[in-house]
Design a protein around this motif. Structure first.
Motif, PDB file in Angstrom:
ATOM      1  N   VAL A  88       0.857  -1.186   0.000  1.00  0.00           N
ATOM      2  CA  VAL A  88       0.000   0.000   0.000  1.00  0.00           C
ATOM      3  C   VAL A  88       0.893   1.237   0.000  1.00  0.00           C
ATOM      4  N   SER A 126       0.035   4.766   0.922  1.00  0.00           N
ATOM      5  CA  SER A 126       0.003   5.143   2.335  1.00  0.00           C
ATOM      6  C   SER A 126       1.412   5.135   2.920  1.00  0.00           C
ATOM      7  N   VAL A 144     -17.006  -4.134  -0.505  1.00  0.00           N
ATOM      8  CA  VAL A 144     -16.460  -2.958  -1.191  1.00  0.00           C
ATOM      9  C   VAL A 144     -14.986  -2.853  -0.818  1.00  0.00           C
ATOM     10  N   ASN A 145     -14.135  -2.842  -1.815  1.00  0.00           N
ATOM     11  CA  ASN A 145     -12.695  -2.840  -1.552  1.00  0.00           C
ATOM     12  C   ASN A 145     -12.000  -2.009  -2.616  1.00  0.00           C
ATOM     13  N   GLY A 146     -10.969  -1.317  -2.223  1.00  0.00           N
ATOM     14  CA  GLY A 146     -10.215  -0.509  -3.181  1.00  0.00           C
ATOM     15  C   GLY A 146      -9.774   0.779  -2.535  1.00  0.00           C
ATOM     16  N   ASP A 151      -4.085  -6.119  10.432  1.00  0.00           N
ATOM     17  CA  ASP A 151      -4.296  -6.547   9.043  1.00  0.00           C
ATOM     18  C   ASP A 151      -5.780  -6.745   8.757  1.00  0.00           C
ATOM     19  N   ARG A 172      -5.254  -1.466   9.388  1.00  0.00           N
ATOM     20  CA  ARG A 172      -4.100  -0.837   8.727  1.00  0.00           C
ATOM     21  C   ARG A 172      -4.447  -0.486   7.278  1.00  0.00           C
ATOM     22  N   PRO A 173      -3.714   0.460   6.686  1.00  0.00           N
ATOM     23  CA  PRO A 173      -3.923   0.725   5.265  1.00  0.00           C
ATOM     24  C   PRO A 173      -3.796  -0.574   4.457  1.00  0.00           C
ATOM     25  N   GLY A 174      -4.734  -0.762   3.552  1.00  0.00           N
ATOM     26  CA  GLY A 174      -4.729  -1.981   2.751  1.00  0.00           C
ATOM     27  C   GLY A 174      -5.357  -3.176   3.437  1.00  0.00           C
ATOM     28  N   MET A 190      -8.575  -5.119   5.787  1.00  0.00           N
ATOM     29  CA  MET A 190      -9.980  -5.402   5.489  1.00  0.00           C
ATOM     30  C   MET A 190     -10.762  -5.583   6.791  1.00  0.00           C
ATOM     31  N   ARG A 232      -7.269   5.198   2.635  1.00  0.00           N
ATOM     32  CA  ARG A 232      -6.388   4.224   3.278  1.00  0.00           C
ATOM     33  C   ARG A 232      -6.563   2.815   2.705  1.00  0.00           C
ATOM     34  N   ASN A 233      -7.345   2.662   1.651  1.00  0.00           N
ATOM     35  CA  ASN A 233      -7.561   1.333   1.069  1.00  0.00           C
ATOM     36  C   ASN A 233      -8.051   0.321   2.107  1.00  0.00           C
ATOM     37  N   ILE A 234      -9.038   0.741   2.891  1.00  0.00           N
ATOM     38  CA  ILE A 234      -9.666  -0.177   3.854  1.00  0.00           C
ATOM     39  C   ILE A 234     -10.892  -0.790   3.178  1.00  0.00           C
ATOM     40  N   GLY A 235     -10.894  -2.092   3.010  1.00  0.00           N
ATOM     41  CA  GLY A 235     -12.046  -2.769   2.438  1.00  0.00           C
ATOM     42  C   GLY A 235     -13.039  -3.170   3.516  1.00  0.00           C
TER      43      GLY A 235
END
Lengths: 349, 349
Positions: free
Chosen positions: A99, A102, A292-294, B243, B263-265, B267, B288-291
């Protein structure tokens, strides 16, 4: 040198600015071979994002390294490099987790670079690249001029479309719907096909973009929106919706279209920067197990995987550039994209 | 026969109701061996969900098949069966995709069963099970009485905790934080450990639940909430957040805690039914790319995978039942859970 400066909404100027200089020890000076205008650059252009004072703009470029600081090890003068749309060190915990957007030491082109002052924008003759080892990706060997558009696409749109597909978990045999027919949406079609999707529905109303969507691998085009668009996607996917939906716009309507076009248990991969919302309807997601992810795409980490396919011609994301202009005409590049006369404009300093 | 009926908020009665009868050809009559009260049963109990007229309640049970309709093939009289908290056919497109909670022919206990009338609730002496072949899972061989709590947990809470972990993508070596220390949150700890997580942070303020969390595999307990809770989780996860975060409550505060602890990335896997919101803050997720993935858990499909570990004692989800009462005392069971005198109550007809 010349660089693009935004002064206010619809006021883009190419001006003389100071030449960049090495300063931090870990930076590099890159002579820009090609840059481009991003859909997100249109926000300040249109005044959606206010411009309080003139500042440098542009965040996608490729070029040749002219000089490097004494601490730079992975990049040397003469290297052809791709710059992702952000600065990252490649070594922090977030970068190691994939990532890099970030990055704990990261920054953005045209903003405070957190180590050496203000970073240059990408739409200029030269750019000082902070954290050069982490940020720049070296393209090996001689680079032919006709390779430039494809390599430039790796600085943002191709990696961003790929991120939508990866985030949605696209795999072999999947049905995929793509919401958005801009450069990122079109690259998401490339990515979906490359990852093995067999039904790829492009939601597009523009004949030229439909043609490119088909060239990139779309198996079906849906022009309808709203309830009718959902119904059409369901018709094409056994009545239940697409396994994976790639949201490449970022508006309330596009996210709603994406969520409703996804089958129960499916996933929306989204990369359209949400401009002031919308918030996601959690009950709808919960009842149907729609994930939803991304997010802001960590494209630096995807270049190594995608580059061989770009160089071999297996994928041709450079086709999204349908207008090429000299850097001096940057204002016209913005206007062409704003007025939808061009999908994406390549600028040559 | 006797069955539990909710008349209004805080008005739970065990009453004489008509014996169930086979009607559709594909249904079965099951004599209930054990049932239980779900956290979601507390919504109508507390009046959060209105009760407009008296209706049957309860949706988790195990029992022995007494009779089956002529079209039933997979279940026979004498079989010990686990019923998931919903009815499904196991053959439709959504069931085949692993999302049996979105079964195209499915229904809910105590509601319109879509084929034979109104389905029984689970908290009773007997239940007519529509779509018996798809709904019921047969437990092979003789079932010892002390196995009953563990098997009953597979009707909802263990599979739901597992769904949170699967939806979040928990894998070997992951750091996981679990928001919620109810029966589902505790089962999510079991699931995270079973899937290989090595750091498991249980967010809990109750000593008895903390003890069970540790027994189930939690490596750390965090009592703090809000900013302090986020800070504590980050301290335990290299400064960046977990994570995977498993949200097992369903309130605005719990989802906020989950998103900010990731954390960023990473889920969030969520299974806490969102009761009237909250909508998800998409910009925070995007940056932050949190799914966010999960929903109403398709536990029917997980029973086959989890059952061997329950029967071997490798996992002990039946430990969440800390109070056992006769069916006649169902009202007390609701009160005990409402007042947090019990984590989860098992009812024996």
């Amino acid at each position: 040198m010349l660089a693009t400066v935004i002064h206010a909404a619809r006021d883009i100027r190419v001006e003389e600015v100071p030449d960049p200089e090495l300063s931090t020890g870990g930076d590099a000076i890159v002579r820009v071979v090609a840059a481009c205008v991003c859909g997100s650059d249109l926000w300040p252009y249109r005044g959606v994002t206010p411009t309080h004072e003139p500042h440098r703009i542009g965040h996608e470029f490729v070029g040749v390294v002219e000089s490097v600081g004494p601490e730079v090890a992975a990049v040397k003068p003469g290297d052809f490099v791709i710059a992702p749309f952000y600065v990252c060190d490649g070594t922090c915990a977030n970068c190691r987790n994939g990532v890099s957007t970030s990055c704990l030491a990261g920054s953005w082109w045209g903003g405070d670079d957190r180590v050496g002052g203000v970073a240059d924008g990408g739409q200029g003759e030269r750019v000082r690249v902070p954290l050069a080892d982490g940020t720049l990706f070296v393209v090996p060997g001689p680079v032919a001029d006709d390779e430039v558009p494809g390599l430039l696409a790796l600085s943002d749109v191709m990696g961003t479309g790929h991120h939508a597909a990866v985030s949605a978990g696209v795999g072999p045999g999947d049905s995929v719907a793509v919401v958005g027919d801009g450069a990122v949406g079109l690259c998401a079609i490339i990515a979906a096909k490359r990852l093995g999707a067999t039904t790829i529905v492009a939601m597009s109303r523009h004949a030229d973009r439909q043609a490119l969507a088909r060239e990139f691998g779309a198996t079906h085009i849906v022009e309808e929106r709203g309830d009718e668009g959902v119904a059409r996607v369901r018709e094409l996917t056994g009545g239940i919706g697409a396994d994976r939906v790639l949201e490449c716009v970022g508006t309330r309507e596009s996210m709603d279209q994406a969520l409703r076009s996804t089958r129960p248990g499916g996933m929306v991969g989204y990369v359209g920067a949400p401009n002031g919302g919308p918030e996601l309807p959690v009950r709808t997601m919960f009842n149907r197990n729609i994930g939803v992810n991304g997010g802001v795409a960590p494209v630096r980490g995807y270049i190594g995987e995608l580059l061989p396919d770009v160089r071999s011609g297996a994928i041709r994301p450079g086709r999204v550039f349908d207008l090429e202009l000299p850097l001096a005409d940057a204002a016209e590049a913005y206007a062409a994209m704003d007025e939808r006369r061009a999908i994406k404009v390549l600028l040559r300093p």
